[in-house]
Design a protein around this motif. Structure first.
Motif, PDB file in Angstrom:
ATOM      1  N   VAL A 164       0.842  -1.203   0.000  1.00  0.00           N
ATOM      2  CA  VAL A 164       0.000   0.000   0.000  1.00  0.00           C
ATOM      3  C   VAL A 164       0.876   1.252   0.000  1.00  0.00           C
ATOM      4  O   VAL A 164       0.606   2.207  -0.730  1.00  0.00           O
ATOM      5  CB  VAL A 164      -0.980   0.000   1.195  1.00  0.00           C
ATOM      6  CG1 VAL A 164      -1.800   1.280   1.222  1.00  0.00           C
ATOM      7  CG2 VAL A 164      -1.898  -1.227   1.130  1.00  0.00           C
ATOM      8  N   ALA A 165       1.953   1.250   0.787  1.00  0.00           N
ATOM      9  CA  ALA A 165       2.865   2.402   0.803  1.00  0.00           C
ATOM     10  C   ALA A 165       3.458   2.616  -0.592  1.00  0.00           C
ATOM     11  O   ALA A 165       3.586   3.757  -1.053  1.00  0.00           O
ATOM     12  CB  ALA A 165       3.968   2.200   1.838  1.00  0.00           C
ATOM     13  N   GLY A 166       3.792   1.544  -1.295  1.00  0.00           N
ATOM     14  CA  GLY A 166       4.312   1.666  -2.652  1.00  0.00           C
ATOM     15  C   GLY A 166       3.298   2.274  -3.608  1.00  0.00           C
ATOM     16  O   GLY A 166       3.642   3.102  -4.459  1.00  0.00           O
ATOM     17  N   VAL A 167       2.040   1.878  -3.463  1.00  0.00           N
ATOM     18  CA  VAL A 167       0.975   2.465  -4.286  1.00  0.00           C
ATOM     19  C   VAL A 167       0.870   3.959  -4.008  1.00  0.00           C
ATOM     20  O   VAL A 167       0.758   4.777  -4.933  1.00  0.00           O
ATOM     21  CB  VAL A 167      -0.379   1.761  -4.008  1.00  0.00           C
ATOM     22  CG1 VAL A 167      -1.530   2.532  -4.644  1.00  0.00           C
ATOM     23  CG2 VAL A 167      -0.352   0.325  -4.513  1.00  0.00           C
ATOM     24  N   LEU A 168       0.917   4.343  -2.737  1.00  0.00           N
ATOM     25  CA  LEU A 168       0.799   5.758  -2.369  1.00  0.00           C
ATOM     26  C   LEU A 168       1.963   6.574  -2.918  1.00  0.00           C
ATOM     27  O   LEU A 168       1.767   7.690  -3.414  1.00  0.00           O
ATOM     28  CB  LEU A 168       0.698   5.904  -0.850  1.00  0.00           C
ATOM     29  CG  LEU A 168      -0.544   5.268  -0.218  1.00  0.00           C
ATOM     30  CD1 LEU A 168      -0.444   5.291   1.301  1.00  0.00           C
ATOM     31  CD2 LEU A 168      -1.818   5.957  -0.686  1.00  0.00           C
ATOM     32  N   LEU A 169       3.175   6.022  -2.856  1.00  0.00           N
ATOM     33  CA  LEU A 169       4.331   6.736  -3.415  1.00  0.00           C
ATOM     34  C   LEU A 169       4.229   6.854  -4.933  1.00  0.00           C
ATOM     35  O   LEU A 169       4.605   7.880  -5.507  1.00  0.00           O
ATOM     36  CB  LEU A 169       5.636   6.043  -3.011  1.00  0.00           C
ATOM     37  CG  LEU A 169       6.035   6.242  -1.547  1.00  0.00           C
ATOM     38  CD1 LEU A 169       7.238   5.372  -1.197  1.00  0.00           C
ATOM     39  CD2 LEU A 169       6.330   7.705  -1.257  1.00  0.00           C
ATOM     40  N   THR A 170       3.704   5.816  -5.582  1.00  0.00           N
ATOM     41  CA  THR A 170       3.483   5.892  -7.026  1.00  0.00           C
ATOM     42  C   THR A 170       2.504   7.016  -7.346  1.00  0.00           C
ATOM     43  O   THR A 170       2.704   7.794  -8.287  1.00  0.00           O
ATOM     44  CB  THR A 170       2.950   4.544  -7.571  1.00  0.00           C
ATOM     45  OG1 THR A 170       3.935   3.539  -7.323  1.00  0.00           O
ATOM     46  CG2 THR A 170       2.661   4.621  -9.062  1.00  0.00           C
ATOM     47  N   LEU A 171       1.438   7.106  -6.545  1.00  0.00           N
ATOM     48  CA  LEU A 171       0.459   8.177  -6.757  1.00  0.00           C
ATOM     49  C   LEU A 171       1.090   9.550  -6.559  1.00  0.00           C
ATOM     50  O   LEU A 171       0.889  10.454  -7.380  1.00  0.00           O
ATOM     51  CB  LEU A 171      -0.735   8.023  -5.810  1.00  0.00           C
ATOM     52  CG  LEU A 171      -1.676   9.230  -5.804  1.00  0.00           C
ATOM     53  CD1 LEU A 171      -2.336   9.428  -7.160  1.00  0.00           C
ATOM     54  CD2 LEU A 171      -2.705   9.107  -4.706  1.00  0.00           C
ATOM     55  N   VAL A 172       1.852   9.734  -5.496  1.00  0.00           N
ATOM     56  CA  VAL A 172       2.467  11.041  -5.242  1.00  0.00           C
ATOM     57  C   VAL A 172       3.369  11.433  -6.405  1.00  0.00           C
ATOM     58  O   VAL A 172       3.320  12.560  -6.900  1.00  0.00           O
ATOM     59  CB  VAL A 172       3.234  11.039  -3.896  1.00  0.00           C
ATOM     60  CG1 VAL A 172       4.080  12.302  -3.754  1.00  0.00           C
ATOM     61  CG2 VAL A 172       2.264  10.911  -2.724  1.00  0.00           C
ATOM     62  N   GLY A 173       4.187  10.491  -6.889  1.00  0.00           N
ATOM     63  CA  GLY A 173       5.047  10.780  -8.038  1.00  0.00           C
ATOM     64  C   GLY A 173       4.234  11.142  -9.270  1.00  0.00           C
ATOM     65  O   GLY A 173       4.564  12.093  -9.989  1.00  0.00           O
ATOM     66  N   HIS A 174       3.160  10.408  -9.500  1.00  0.00           N
ATOM     67  CA  HIS A 174       2.292  10.677 -10.651  1.00  0.00           C
ATOM     68  C   HIS A 174       1.628  12.048 -10.517  1.00  0.00           C
ATOM     69  O   HIS A 174       1.565  12.814 -11.483  1.00  0.00           O
ATOM     70  CB  HIS A 174       1.237   9.572 -10.754  1.00  0.00           C
ATOM     71  CG  HIS A 174       0.244   9.763 -11.845  1.00  0.00           C
ATOM     72  ND1 HIS A 174       0.583   9.774 -13.182  1.00  0.00           N
ATOM     73  CD2 HIS A 174      -1.102   9.963 -11.796  1.00  0.00           C
ATOM     74  CE1 HIS A 174      -0.510   9.964 -13.917  1.00  0.00           C
ATOM     75  NE2 HIS A 174      -1.542  10.088 -13.091  1.00  0.00           N
ATOM     76  N   ALA A 175       1.163  12.369  -9.319  1.00  0.00           N
ATOM     77  CA  ALA A 175       0.495  13.660  -9.092  1.00  0.00           C
ATOM     78  C   ALA A 175       1.463  14.823  -9.280  1.00  0.00           C
ATOM     79  O   ALA A 175       1.110  15.847  -9.867  1.00  0.00           O
ATOM     80  CB  ALA A 175      -0.123  13.695  -7.688  1.00  0.00           C
ATOM     81  N   VAL A 176       2.700  14.663  -8.802  1.00  0.00           N
ATOM     82  CA  VAL A 176       3.696  15.728  -8.951  1.00  0.00           C
ATOM     83  C   VAL A 176       4.014  15.943 -10.435  1.00  0.00           C
ATOM     84  O   VAL A 176       4.104  17.072 -10.905  1.00  0.00           O
ATOM     85  CB  VAL A 176       4.977  15.399  -8.144  1.00  0.00           C
ATOM     86  CG1 VAL A 176       6.124  16.319  -8.530  1.00  0.00           C
ATOM     87  CG2 VAL A 176       4.699  15.494  -6.656  1.00  0.00           C
TER      88      VAL A 176
END
Length: 195
Positions: A164-176
């Motif tokens: 789940v933490a990996g998914v969240l980091l992927t999202l943050v990178g995508h959002a940035v």
């Protein structure tokens, strides 16, 4: 500090995902399913499900060792389409969203995907691997949901904190990467905090 929405269809694993990574006891608005919802909440494919989120879930995750230290505020939505009006409120001020997908009930993923496309909020799709469910390649899920190549599609187990933490980091990178360009004097750190 970043606000993230975790959405998906009924029974896709949103409450489980928030609970898996939250460093605080998560706020959960789970209630038992009753006969009153039998006509509107199909349990096909999730017959063992006994509860449902009726407002939202909330959790917090601090990532001090990330390239930019982050504190994530996680808001899990209720999964039924009748709660879409609440999704607008939960999405206000969010940097992005995770759409959890249950391939046993893929049709329940179309509403959250369309919702985030319509409001223009960056999102990633996380295919939640349920025990006993057929495993599909992320590109098969992308094709089934008719997602552009710009939307990350990844697999996870919503019970596993590191997934789940990996998914969240992927999202943050995508959002940035997809954030609108701000004034030239803002740094990426400031942009993250203001998002």
């Amino acid at each position: 500090m970043l606000k993230i929405v975790i959405a998906g269809g009924f029974g896709a694993g949103k409450t489980t995902a928030v609970g898996a990574v939250s460093e605080i006891t998560p706020l959960s608005t789970e209630e038992y399913l009753t006969e009153a919802s039998a006509d509107v909440d199909s349990l096909e494919g999730v017959e063992a499900k006994q509860t449902t989120t009726v407002a939202f879930d909330f959790g917090r995750l601090s990532l001090p060792d990330a390239p930019v230290p982050l504190e994530l505020f996680l808001f899990g939505t209720p999964g039924q389409d009748r709660f879409v009006d609440l999704w607008y409120d939960l999405s206000r001020g969010a940097v992005g969203a995770v759409v959890l997908v249950d391939t046993r009930r893929l049709e329940s993923s179309f509403t959250p995907v369309s919702f985030f496309e319509d409001i223009g909020l960056p999102f990633v799709v996380a295919v939640n691997h349920f025990d006993g469910a057929h495993r599909y390649h992320p590109e098969q899920v992308r094709a089934a949901l008719e997602l552009p190549t710009s939307v990350p599609v990844i697999t996870c187990d919503a019970r596993n904190p590191s997934h789940v933490a990996g998914v969240l980091l992927t999202l943050v990178g995508h959002a940035v990467q997809n954030a609108p360009a701000g004034p030239a004097h803002l740094t990426s750190t400031t942009t993250l905090q203001d998002a």
